[in-house]
Design a protein around this motif. Structure first.
Motif, PDB file in Angstrom:
ATOM      1  N   GLU A   3      97.951  35.858 150.219  1.00 50.35           N
ATOM      2  CA  GLU A   3      98.197  36.113 148.985  1.00 50.35           C
ATOM      3  C   GLU A   3      96.825  36.611 148.189  1.00 50.35           C
ATOM      4  O   GLU A   3      97.207  37.567 147.364  1.00 50.35           O
ATOM      5  CB  GLU A   3      98.787  35.048 148.109  1.00 50.35           C
ATOM      6  CG  GLU A   3     100.123  34.518 148.710  1.00 50.35           C
ATOM      7  CD  GLU A   3     100.617  33.657 147.740  1.00 50.35           C
ATOM      8  OE1 GLU A   3     100.132  32.912 146.860  1.00 50.35           O
ATOM      9  OE2 GLU A   3     102.092  33.182 147.985  1.00 50.35           O
ATOM     10  N   ILE A   7      96.409  40.321 146.230  1.00 52.12           N
ATOM     11  CA  ILE A   7      96.113  40.597 144.775  1.00 52.12           C
ATOM     12  C   ILE A   7      94.897  41.137 144.759  1.00 52.12           C
ATOM     13  O   ILE A   7      94.770  42.255 143.875  1.00 52.12           O
ATOM     14  CB  ILE A   7      96.122  39.361 144.078  1.00 52.12           C
ATOM     15  CG1 ILE A   7      97.419  38.388 144.165  1.00 52.12           C
ATOM     16  CG2 ILE A   7      95.407  39.144 142.934  1.00 52.12           C
ATOM     17  CD1 ILE A   7      97.322  37.137 143.629  1.00 52.12           C
ATOM     18  N   SER A  84      92.425  44.966 130.696  1.00 52.53           N
ATOM     19  CA  SER A  84      92.393  43.918 131.305  1.00 52.53           C
ATOM     20  C   SER A  84      93.810  43.402 131.426  1.00 52.53           C
ATOM     21  O   SER A  84      94.720  43.657 130.491  1.00 52.53           O
ATOM     22  CB  SER A  84      91.624  42.501 130.737  1.00 52.53           C
ATOM     23  OG  SER A  84      90.428  42.788 130.207  1.00 52.53           O
ATOM     24  N   ALA A  86      96.517  40.524 132.492  1.00 56.95           N
ATOM     25  CA  ALA A  86      96.792  39.152 133.050  1.00 56.95           C
ATOM     26  C   ALA A  86      98.243  39.145 133.283  1.00 56.95           C
ATOM     27  O   ALA A  86      99.314  39.537 132.622  1.00 56.95           O
ATOM     28  CB  ALA A  86      96.352  38.217 131.979  1.00 56.95           C
ATOM     29  N   GLY A 118      90.718  40.506 134.522  1.00 58.95           N
ATOM     30  CA  GLY A 118      92.258  40.107 134.123  1.00 58.95           C
ATOM     31  C   GLY A 118      92.280  38.822 135.065  1.00 58.95           C
ATOM     32  O   GLY A 118      91.391  38.115 135.593  1.00 58.95           O
ATOM     33  N   ASP A 119      93.515  38.330 135.147  1.00 57.66           N
ATOM     34  CA  ASP A 119      93.696  37.254 135.914  1.00 57.66           C
ATOM     35  C   ASP A 119      95.138  37.177 136.412  1.00 57.66           C
ATOM     36  O   ASP A 119      95.997  37.789 136.112  1.00 57.66           O
ATOM     37  CB  ASP A 119      93.795  36.132 134.839  1.00 57.66           C
ATOM     38  CG  ASP A 119      93.568  34.463 135.515  1.00 57.66           C
ATOM     39  OD1 ASP A 119      93.393  34.551 136.751  1.00 57.66           O
ATOM     40  OD2 ASP A 119      93.470  33.712 134.541  1.00 57.66           O
ATOM     41  N   THR A 120      95.253  36.658 137.593  1.00 54.75           N
ATOM     42  CA  THR A 120      96.746  36.790 138.345  1.00 54.75           C
ATOM     43  C   THR A 120      97.216  35.251 138.701  1.00 54.75           C
ATOM     44  O   THR A 120      96.215  34.494 139.242  1.00 54.75           O
ATOM     45  CB  THR A 120      96.794  37.373 139.633  1.00 54.75           C
ATOM     46  OG1 THR A 120      96.156  38.723 139.495  1.00 54.75           O
ATOM     47  CG2 THR A 120      98.131  37.600 140.279  1.00 54.75           C
ATOM     48  N   THR A 121      98.152  35.057 138.013  1.00 58.09           N
ATOM     49  CA  THR A 121      98.539  33.327 137.999  1.00 58.09           C
ATOM     50  C   THR A 121      99.891  33.289 138.570  1.00 58.09           C
ATOM     51  O   THR A 121     100.680  34.220 138.472  1.00 58.09           O
ATOM     52  CB  THR A 121      98.353  32.719 136.502  1.00 58.09           C
ATOM     53  OG1 THR A 121      99.093  33.626 135.757  1.00 58.09           O
ATOM     54  CG2 THR A 121      96.940  32.589 136.439  1.00 58.09           C
ATOM     55  N   LYS A 122     100.158  31.964 138.756  1.00 56.98           N
ATOM     56  CA  LYS A 122     101.598  31.827 139.275  1.00 56.98           C
ATOM     57  C   LYS A 122     102.374  31.235 138.361  1.00 56.98           C
ATOM     58  O   LYS A 122     101.966  30.131 137.583  1.00 56.98           O
ATOM     59  CB  LYS A 122     101.445  30.742 140.698  1.00 56.98           C
ATOM     60  CG  LYS A 122     102.606  30.989 141.620  1.00 56.98           C
ATOM     61  CD  LYS A 122     102.201  30.534 142.909  1.00 56.98           C
ATOM     62  CE  LYS A 122     103.050  31.221 144.152  1.00 56.98           C
ATOM     63  NZ  LYS A 122     102.473  30.915 145.423  1.00 56.98           N
ATOM     64  N   THR A 128     100.493  40.159 130.393  1.00 57.37           N
ATOM     65  CA  THR A 128      99.664  40.427 129.092  1.00 57.37           C
ATOM     66  C   THR A 128      98.391  41.144 129.187  1.00 57.37           C
ATOM     67  O   THR A 128      97.553  41.196 130.014  1.00 57.37           O
ATOM     68  CB  THR A 128      98.896  39.033 128.424  1.00 57.37           C
ATOM     69  OG1 THR A 128      99.723  38.067 128.267  1.00 57.37           O
ATOM     70  CG2 THR A 128      98.040  39.319 127.140  1.00 57.37           C
TER      71      THR A 128
ATOM     72  N   THR B  43      88.999  37.458 130.911  1.00 52.65           N
ATOM     73  CA  THR B  43      90.308  36.950 130.462  1.00 52.65           C
ATOM     74  C   THR B  43      91.052  35.892 131.216  1.00 52.65           C
ATOM     75  O   THR B  43      90.441  35.905 132.392  1.00 52.65           O
ATOM     76  CB  THR B  43      91.415  38.225 130.615  1.00 52.65           C
ATOM     77  OG1 THR B  43      91.057  39.047 129.751  1.00 52.65           O
ATOM     78  CG2 THR B  43      92.847  37.894 130.516  1.00 52.65           C
ATOM     79  N   ASP B  44      91.274  34.938 130.884  1.00 50.15           N
ATOM     80  CA  ASP B  44      92.218  33.588 131.881  1.00 50.15           C
ATOM     81  C   ASP B  44      93.421  33.192 131.139  1.00 50.15           C
ATOM     82  O   ASP B  44      93.484  33.345 129.882  1.00 50.15           O
ATOM     83  CB  ASP B  44      91.062  32.468 131.837  1.00 50.15           C
ATOM     84  CG  ASP B  44      90.130  32.577 132.919  1.00 50.15           C
ATOM     85  OD1 ASP B  44      90.497  32.570 134.074  1.00 50.15           O
ATOM     86  OD2 ASP B  44      89.097  32.555 132.382  1.00 50.15           O
ATOM     87  N   THR B  45      94.264  33.219 131.940  1.00 47.55           N
ATOM     88  CA  THR B  45      95.624  32.570 131.689  1.00 47.55           C
ATOM     89  C   THR B  45      95.940  31.026 132.044  1.00 47.55           C
ATOM     90  O   THR B  45      95.519  30.760 133.363  1.00 47.55           O
ATOM     91  CB  THR B  45      96.745  33.377 132.459  1.00 47.55           C
ATOM     92  OG1 THR B  45      96.505  34.863 131.818  1.00 47.55           O
ATOM     93  CG2 THR B  45      98.302  33.121 132.050  1.00 47.55           C
ATOM     94  N   VAL B  47      98.960  28.690 132.825  1.00 49.64           N
ATOM     95  CA  VAL B  47     100.496  28.549 132.615  1.00 49.64           C
ATOM     96  C   VAL B  47     100.946  27.018 132.792  1.00 49.64           C
ATOM     97  O   VAL B  47     100.436  26.236 133.486  1.00 49.64           O
ATOM     98  CB  VAL B  47     101.082  29.244 133.898  1.00 49.64           C
ATOM     99  CG1 VAL B  47     102.358  29.344 134.003  1.00 49.64           C
ATOM    100  CG2 VAL B  47     100.394  30.656 134.013  1.00 49.64           C
ATOM    101  N   VAL B  50     101.378  24.835 135.936  1.00 51.08           N
ATOM    102  CA  VAL B  50     100.422  25.562 136.914  1.00 51.08           C
ATOM    103  C   VAL B  50      99.131  24.790 136.605  1.00 51.08           C
ATOM    104  O   VAL B  50      98.412  24.081 137.439  1.00 51.08           O
ATOM    105  CB  VAL B  50     100.683  26.744 137.107  1.00 51.08           C
ATOM    106  CG1 VAL B  50      99.865  27.286 138.331  1.00 51.08           C
ATOM    107  CG2 VAL B  50     102.144  27.184 137.434  1.00 51.08           C
ATOM    108  N   HIS B  51      98.764  25.286 135.650  1.00 49.66           N
ATOM    109  CA  HIS B  51      97.180  24.922 135.014  1.00 49.66           C
ATOM    110  C   HIS B  51      97.107  23.791 134.103  1.00 49.66           C
ATOM    111  O   HIS B  51      96.157  23.174 133.978  1.00 49.66           O
ATOM    112  CB  HIS B  51      96.600  26.029 134.460  1.00 49.66           C
ATOM    113  CG  HIS B  51      96.528  27.204 135.292  1.00 49.66           C
ATOM    114  ND1 HIS B  51      97.542  28.268 135.080  1.00 49.66           N
ATOM    115  CD2 HIS B  51      95.920  27.776 136.336  1.00 49.66           C
ATOM    116  CE1 HIS B  51      97.367  29.187 135.968  1.00 49.66           C
ATOM    117  NE2 HIS B  51      96.478  28.939 136.700  1.00 49.66           N
ATOM    118  N   THR B 128      97.298  33.276 127.318  1.00 49.21           N
ATOM    119  CA  THR B 128      96.344  34.175 128.008  1.00 49.21           C
ATOM    120  C   THR B 128      95.060  34.423 126.707  1.00 49.21           C
ATOM    121  O   THR B 128      95.442  34.931 125.835  1.00 49.21           O
ATOM    122  CB  THR B 128      96.803  35.531 128.246  1.00 49.21           C
ATOM    123  OG1 THR B 128      97.786  35.269 129.264  1.00 49.21           O
ATOM    124  CG2 THR B 128      95.947  36.429 128.900  1.00 49.21           C
ATOM    125  N   VAL B 321      97.124  30.496 142.280  1.00 51.10           N
ATOM    126  CA  VAL B 321      97.402  31.793 143.336  1.00 51.10           C
ATOM    127  C   VAL B 321      95.960  32.251 143.349  1.00 51.10           C
ATOM    128  O   VAL B 321      95.205  32.560 142.738  1.00 51.10           O
ATOM    129  CB  VAL B 321      98.210  32.957 142.312  1.00 51.10           C
ATOM    130  CG1 VAL B 321      97.981  34.276 143.200  1.00 51.10           C
ATOM    131  CG2 VAL B 321      99.533  32.586 141.852  1.00 51.10           C
TER     132      VAL B 321
END
Lengths: 321, 321
Positions: A3, A7, A84, A86, A118-122, A128, B43-45, B47, B50-51, B128, B321
């Motif tokens: 994963e 990404i 950016s 996200a 940016g940021d990749t999250t689950k 965004t 940038t931070d997300t 969720v 999850v977080h 975000t 992730v």
């Protein structure tokens, strides 16, 4: 690829912009803003099931997520520079990500916008985007500058994205010859970057149409402390629109349908000639649809000299907060 | 107030920063970046589920959403300036929003960071944040600058946020006298802005600890092409940690626990004195925990001269992730 590798592979793209001192991969991006410019920043979120269908074509979604943000830069007259991204994904689906990136990067490369972080999250699917652009000091197409007597203009044709949505929902039958056009207007909006730049020294106010002309123009009215009058029979309707629904229904979609991402702007009558010249190089049609007056901030609709009321069709619109 | 008014009321806050030419409310924010500086962007997300726990105290969540982003500016040595907030809410709950904003704005005001824009949308709870800071040209604490022989340092104590999480999950019993401390370390991380600024001319590399020292330090190793050696008995553990679990368990949390938001950085042995002086004004403890060597990029753990293995406790960590 695991994963993390997927990404990294798709969301880290080297940029050739010399003003990107540090791109993705460190704690921050480091960017060089030219001297004597202002930084323009805008953020928009698209949530699955709210702003787009969960099964939307990922290539179109990648395009649209960036396009709606670039449209805000266009509305300010800014030069796009950096972005950016996200993105929250329910799962790491390589095919989906590849297609999303194809749409996103085709548009970013067209405007030479570098992805810098940016940021990749689950989690539940949501995107965004934050775009950064620059403007010469003292420029910037604000909503607050409209003057009494200014003409009100829009680019392109209005309501086509809403028509595309209603077609997708099965509420309106669009003739076959026009179906691709309206689907593209809904899925692949084109940010009016060149128009915005050309308007920098001409328009007194501007914004982009995301929620429908009537509601969006009201922002200019409030910010400028003026009343707007729209001649509904001047509203630019596409051939697709005219072939699909009645004129009155078309006006409703043009006034209340969202997702057009055309620009709406005001220009002094003294600068009409200058406007024609400036926009003739952009390859984008534009139409004068009304005029600004003094009075209570409000958008008035007129038809053949009389007040006009929208006949609400109660179509199932997307609702935004 | 209707939903739109509530959102506008809480998420539009006037700023006193003179470099904010246009704040929220137009198509873009317009910002003035000082001459001879670089723009730093991160940038931070976060969720829900999850977080953070879905029922997390909204004031803490508002603080944390901004803090984890400011921590990235700290890790770059940047001066915080502006922030964009994109928040997706399942419903417009005025009490929740008020508390979230209390946490967010208390921290933003502390660092004089202006909220300049964003987006409020409906959907599964997610936040975000994009922060903007500035750095003198040519500065910037990258991950790639560590040199052979540099000492490895961390601020504060490590693993306390992970201890707070395990306490919340009921996996570890923290003595009553320490419970508030660890909960605060988990919910109210403090970005090390002053330390980052003080390190600008001293550290050869830096990052912030968000996923656990062992994994995060590996980023410096890879970016710098060096091997790191950590003396586990030098890892700074809090009194709360020492009162709650064994030393070995404490080392594991320090090495693999996330959410610390302390800084990890490398400094040449020649600049140890300079480091002491520079950080003495920051009011933040810092500890030398190891050294950089040539060799395969990797983090090695040693204890009393011998290789050390983490005893994996298989605690239920948040997975990213």
């Amino acid at each position: 690829m695991n994963e993390f590798d997927i990404i990294k592979h798709y969301f880290t793209k080297a940029s050739h912009r010399k003003d990107v001192i540090m791109g993705p991969g460190d704690d921050c991006a480091l960017l060089q803003v030219p001297a004597n410019t202002l930084l323009a920043v805008s953020t928009d979120t698209l949530v699955s099931g709210v702003h787009f269908f969960a099964d939307m074509d990922p290539t179109a979604l990648g395009h649209k997520a960036l396009a709606v943000n670039l449209s805000d830069l266009a509305a300010m007259g800014a030069d796009p520079c950096w972005v950016s991204l996200a993105i929250t994904l329910p799962e790491v689906d390589e095919v989906w990500i590849k297609q999303f990136c194809a749409g996103f990067f085709e548009l970013s490369e067209y405007y030479n916008v570098a992805l810098v972080g940016g940021d990749t999250t689950k989690g539940p699917l949501s995107i965004t985007v934050t775009v950064h652009g620059t403007l010469p000091l003292g420029k910037g197409l604000l909503r607050s500058g409209a003057q009494v007597g200014d003409g009100i203009y829009v680019t392109g044709t209005l309501g086509d994205a809403a028509l595309g949505l209603q077609q997708a929902l099965g509420n309106i039958q669009v003739p076959k010859a026009h179906q691709e056009f309206v689907r593209n207007k809904f899925e692949y909006p084109h940010p009016r970057i060149l128009v915005g730049q050309a308007l920098r020294d001409i328009a007194t106010s501007a914004l982009d149409l995301s929620d429908g002309l009537a509601g969006d123009l009201a922002h200019i009215c409030r910010a400028s402390g003026l009343r707007a009058q729209i001649e509904v029979d001047q509203l630019p309707l596409s051939d697709a629109m005219q072939a699909s629904i009645s004129q009155e229904q078309g006006w409703e979609l043009a006034l209340t349908g969202g997702d057009d991402y055309e620009l709406c702007f005001t220009v002094s009558e003294l600068h009409r000639g200058q406007l024609e010249t400036a926009l003739s190089h952009c390859g984008v049609k534009f139409t004068r649809i009304g005029r600004m007056f003094s009075g209570e901030p409000n958008v008035e609709l007129v038809h053949e000299g009389k007040p006009y009321q929208i006949v609400n069709q109660s179509w199932d619109h997307f609702r935004k907060v």
